[in-house]
Design an enzyme around this catalytic site. Structure first.
Site, PDB file in Angstrom:
ATOM      1  N   GLY A  82       0.822  -1.215   0.000  1.00  0.00           N
ATOM      2  CA  GLY A  82       0.000   0.000   0.000  1.00  0.00           C
ATOM      3  C   GLY A  82       0.853   1.260   0.000  1.00  0.00           C
ATOM      4  O   GLY A  82       1.942   1.278   0.572  1.00  0.00           O
ATOM      5  N   ARG A 146       1.263  -5.825  -4.961  1.00  0.00           N
ATOM      6  CA  ARG A 146       1.266  -6.707  -3.793  1.00  0.00           C
ATOM      7  C   ARG A 146       1.731  -8.132  -4.116  1.00  0.00           C
ATOM      8  O   ARG A 146       1.468  -9.050  -3.339  1.00  0.00           O
ATOM      9  CB  ARG A 146      -0.130  -6.740  -3.169  1.00  0.00           C
ATOM     10  CG  ARG A 146      -0.549  -5.440  -2.491  1.00  0.00           C
ATOM     11  CD  ARG A 146      -1.735  -5.638  -1.594  1.00  0.00           C
ATOM     12  NE  ARG A 146      -2.190  -4.405  -0.969  1.00  0.00           N
ATOM     13  CZ  ARG A 146      -1.691  -3.907   0.162  1.00  0.00           C
ATOM     14  NH1 ARG A 146      -0.715  -4.531   0.774  1.00  0.00           N
ATOM     15  NH2 ARG A 146      -2.164  -2.785   0.657  1.00  0.00           N
ATOM     16  N   ASP A 177       5.265  -7.871   5.541  1.00  0.00           N
ATOM     17  CA  ASP A 177       5.288  -8.983   4.580  1.00  0.00           C
ATOM     18  C   ASP A 177       6.371  -8.778   3.521  1.00  0.00           C
ATOM     19  O   ASP A 177       7.114  -9.696   3.180  1.00  0.00           O
ATOM     20  CB  ASP A 177       3.926  -9.118   3.877  1.00  0.00           C
ATOM     21  CG  ASP A 177       2.892  -9.778   4.780  1.00  0.00           C
ATOM     22  OD1 ASP A 177       3.293 -10.630   5.603  1.00  0.00           O
ATOM     23  OD2 ASP A 177       1.704  -9.446   4.670  1.00  0.00           O
ATOM     24  N   LYS A 203       8.161   0.642   5.591  1.00  0.00           N
ATOM     25  CA  LYS A 203       7.040   1.445   5.097  1.00  0.00           C
ATOM     26  C   LYS A 203       5.719   0.892   5.595  1.00  0.00           C
ATOM     27  O   LYS A 203       5.582  -0.321   5.695  1.00  0.00           O
ATOM     28  CB  LYS A 203       7.058   1.403   3.561  1.00  0.00           C
ATOM     29  CG  LYS A 203       5.849   1.983   2.910  1.00  0.00           C
ATOM     30  CD  LYS A 203       5.177   1.042   1.915  1.00  0.00           C
ATOM     31  CE  LYS A 203       4.431  -0.088   2.569  1.00  0.00           C
ATOM     32  NZ  LYS A 203       3.486  -0.801   1.714  1.00  0.00           N
ATOM     33  N   THR A 204       4.775   1.664   5.903  1.00  0.00           N
ATOM     34  CA  THR A 204       3.345   1.365   6.044  1.00  0.00           C
ATOM     35  C   THR A 204       2.680   2.421   6.923  1.00  0.00           C
ATOM     36  O   THR A 204       3.190   2.731   8.010  1.00  0.00           O
ATOM     37  CB  THR A 204       2.998  -0.045   6.592  1.00  0.00           C
ATOM     38  OG1 THR A 204       1.575  -0.123   6.662  1.00  0.00           O
ATOM     39  CG2 THR A 204       3.567  -0.386   7.949  1.00  0.00           C
ATOM     40  N   ASP A 206       0.155   1.927   8.442  1.00  0.00           N
ATOM     41  CA  ASP A 206      -0.474   1.208   9.554  1.00  0.00           C
ATOM     42  C   ASP A 206       0.329   1.305  10.860  1.00  0.00           C
ATOM     43  O   ASP A 206      -0.206   1.052  11.933  1.00  0.00           O
ATOM     44  CB  ASP A 206      -0.653  -0.273   9.208  1.00  0.00           C
ATOM     45  CG  ASP A 206      -1.674  -0.472   8.098  1.00  0.00           C
ATOM     46  OD1 ASP A 206      -2.198   0.542   7.598  1.00  0.00           O
ATOM     47  OD2 ASP A 206      -1.945  -1.627   7.729  1.00  0.00           O
TER      48      ASP A 206
HETATM   49  P1  FBP Z   1       0.593  -1.967   3.584  1.00  0.00           P
HETATM   50  O1  FBP Z   1       0.535  -2.853   4.782  1.00  0.00           O
HETATM   51  O2  FBP Z   1       1.001  -2.648   2.360  1.00  0.00           O
HETATM   52  O3  FBP Z   1       1.396  -0.736   3.860  1.00  0.00           O
HETATM   53  O4  FBP Z   1      -0.884  -1.423   3.282  1.00  0.00           O
HETATM   54  C1  FBP Z   1      -1.702  -1.016   4.307  1.00  0.00           C
HETATM   55  C2  FBP Z   1      -3.062  -0.547   3.848  1.00  0.00           C
HETATM   56  O5  FBP Z   1      -3.055   0.823   3.559  1.00  0.00           O
HETATM   57  C3  FBP Z   1      -4.083  -0.890   4.935  1.00  0.00           C
HETATM   58  O6  FBP Z   1      -4.190   0.136   5.868  1.00  0.00           O
HETATM   59  C4  FBP Z   1      -5.329  -1.170   4.137  1.00  0.00           C
HETATM   60  O7  FBP Z   1      -6.179  -2.090   4.782  1.00  0.00           O
HETATM   61  C5  FBP Z   1      -4.808  -1.779   2.873  1.00  0.00           C
HETATM   62  O8  FBP Z   1      -3.515  -1.251   2.694  1.00  0.00           O
HETATM   63  C6  FBP Z   1      -5.671  -1.472   1.689  1.00  0.00           C
HETATM   64  O9  FBP Z   1      -5.158  -2.154   0.602  1.00  0.00           O
HETATM   65  P2  FBP Z   1      -5.474  -1.788  -0.910  1.00  0.00           P
HETATM   66  O10 FBP Z   1      -4.629  -0.610  -1.240  1.00  0.00           O
HETATM   67  O11 FBP Z   1      -5.020  -3.002  -1.634  1.00  0.00           O
HETATM   68  O12 FBP Z   1      -6.923  -1.480  -1.009  1.00  0.00           O
END
Ligand code: FBP
Length: 560
Positions: A82, A146, A177, A203-204, A206
């Protein structure tokens, strides 16, 4: 000529700050090695799986007395998962360090995430191209994806592409991951005598990739400030009109760090924390009762409005939902090759097949849900086998259930108010904002530092920059072995080595801050209005870090 907004023009000129240890130039660094390390858990298994990269020391950098020269190197970079604000600055820092080390060095960007290195889709960075993206949000510079990098075939293909481009190091910018995959790739490259190094960057948005060595992942600062701005605006609206309850779901796949931080910055009436729901084994019904109780009490005070913050991952932490989702996941995984399921002509037919296989308890929970939520629970899983929680409208589910509960209370004469609710989901709004000064500086430093790790011959390391509540000049740059953060966990039915995800600690200072104040915030309106991120002006406003970092640091200092 592309038209740019006034802020775009100004941000392109911003010069990110580096820790003083890195600011004397990439060829003037001395690496200091700490003690050998161990994985956080399951040491024997992790050691066995990472024979070549296990046990390395944590390293830091300091300015060296003498400048060295660097041999020519080509590096490849991947954005994974993400989006998170500041990804472009990680690449800018990496690019600047690489060119400073040796002007004939080249940086290749793999397109569309990890699949780019497998399929050999790439671009070569130039000054002109890089300069368009400095201090901007988003991952559009090379795109993200992803795809999981984990099979022998994928590693083999990655090697072929690296050989073709004469790449001697790969930087993977990703979450837990993706960095687990970086560790696997690093090990595979060493095992196969390739000399290709792999470095990760944390990165994230979250905020769940953190531990003793990593204070926070990049993007969390900007995303939480963006959500806090929006929540503050809604609070002002609610307090003006005094007629709506706003139910705001906040992104963060699993852990509730983002919702917690946004709540500390804004002080809404209700904040749910998934980790607490799980620890207290709160059922959906008890959550509904808890929220209804506050709504009733406020109505008794003449306040038929309020703000409720709900973490995105909540549904998976409610015990009965968790078991039902696990049951659904197993069924859906087992149906992937089932001819009846694969050949079913309508979505309804597919749903029927899944629903008929639910065990008794799960069927009871599942059947109690509104049709729209059932459909969202049955939607496709992500490549890691996870339910896509961003697609489940928990905020609407809660509104519906609370509405029913309040009707019951009204009929018993226990509720005198009027409940009118609005739902919101803040997620994608925050993932690509212009990085705050903190994220712009932190990301640039992480990227620059990633090249320092490469230049010092390391592999299987995560770029680390610490001491983040202090001014950037005092930040401590270095590297942490990826294996140090790993343990064994069950994934797709098998035990696998993974980087431990950090959930909200209920005994930590950040949650405590909410716990100590939430009764007051529930009934009295203590709303804070943080406003938009400030990029220019007094550093007490522009360079402020998150409440999370400040509270954790204060606790750390108090315990010394
Ligand atoms: P990462 O863990 O890859 O940083 O992504 C987190 C996130 O932003 C979450 O907060 C959210 O649930 C998810 O990605 C949404 O995924 P997508 O962009 O595939 O809709």
């Amino acid at each position: 000529m592309r038209k740019l907004s006034p802020l775009q023009i100004e941000r392109l000129k911003y010069q990110p700050k580096l820790p003083s240890s890195l600011s004397q130039g990439i060829n003037s660094l001395e690496m200091v090695e700490g003690e050998a390390t161990q994985s956080v858990r399951d040491q024997e298994q992790i050691k066995e799986l990472f024979k070549n990269t296990y046990g390395k020391p944590v390293v830091t950098f300091k300015v060296s007395g003498s400048a060295s020269t660097s041999s020519q190197k080509n590096v490849g970079v991947i954005l994974s998962g993400g989006q998170a604000p500041g990804g472009h600055n990680v690449i800018a820092g990496l690019y600047d360090a690489l060119k400073q080390a040796n002007s004939s060095n080249k940086l290749y960007g793999f397109l569309g995430g990890p699949s780019g290195i497998i399929d050999g889709k790439y671009i070569e960075f130039t000054d002109e191209f890089m300069d368009q993206y400095r201090n901007t949000g988003g991952f559009d510079i090379i795109g993200s994806g992803r795809t999981k990098l984990e099979t022998e075939e994928q590693f083999q293909k990655s090697l072929e592409v690296c050989r073709k481009l004469n790449i001697s190091a790969v930087v993977i910018i990703g979450g837990d991951d993706s960095n687990t995959n970086a560790a696997l790739l690093a090990e595979w490259f060493v095992k196969n005598n390739t000399d290709i190094q792999v470095i990760g960057c944390p990165k994230t948005i979250d905020g769940d990739l953190k531990n003793e060595q990593i204070e926070i992942s990049f993007g969390f600062d900007t995303a939480t400030k963006t959500y806090a701005e929006l929540i503050g605006n809604i609070q002002r609206d609610a307090n003006s009109a005094k007629k709506y309850w706003h139910f705001i779901k906040i992104m963060g796949r699993s852990a509730s760090h983002v919702a917690l931080e946004a709540a500390l910055q804004t002080q809404p009436n209700i904040t749910l924390i998934s980790e607490e729901v799980e620890a207290k084994k709160m059922s959906l019904e008890s959550i509904v009762n808890y929220m209804s109780d506050i709504i009733v009490k406020r109505a008794d005070m003449g306040k038929n409005f309020g703000i409720a913050v709900i973490p995105e991952g909540l549904i998976e932490f409610i015990p009965e939902m968790k078991s039902m989702i696990a049951n659904l996941n197993d069924i859906m995984a087992s149906l992937e090759t089932d001819p009846d399921f694969v050949n079913a002509t309508t979505i309804r037919d597919k749903f029927d097949i899944v629903e008929n296989r639910l065990d008794e308890d799960s069927a009871k929970v599942y059947n109690s849900l509104p049709a729209i939520i059932k459909g969202q629970l049955l939607a496709d899983r992500d490549p890691h086998g996870n339910v896509q929680v961003s697609k489940i409208e928990t905020e609407k589910l809660l509104i519906e259930m609370i509405s029913t509960r309040l009707d019951e209370l009204k009929s018993q004469g226990d509720y005198i108010g009027k409940f009118s609710a609005q739902s919101h989901f803040f997620g994608y709004e925050g993932r690509c904002a212009f990085p705050s000064n903190f994220d712009a500086d932190y990301c640039y430093s992480l990227g620059y530092n990633a090249f320092a790790l490469i230049n010092n011959g390391l592999t299987g390391y995560l770029s680390s920059v610490r001491n983040l509540t202090q001014p950037a000049s005092e930040w401590v740059a270095g590297g942490v072995p990826l294996t140090m953060m790993m343990n064994m966990e069950k994934r797709h039915g098998e035990m696998k080595p993974v980087i431990q995800k950090a959930l909200v600690r209920l005994d930590g200072p950040v949650f405590k801050q909410l716990e100590e104040n939430r009764e007051d915030w529930a009934l009295n309106d203590r709303y804070l209005f943080p406003g938009a991120i400030q990029y220019f002006g007094p550093s007490s406003v522009c360079d402020l870090t998150t409440c999370t970092l400040q509270l954790e640091r204060a606790k750390e200092l108090a315990s010394v």
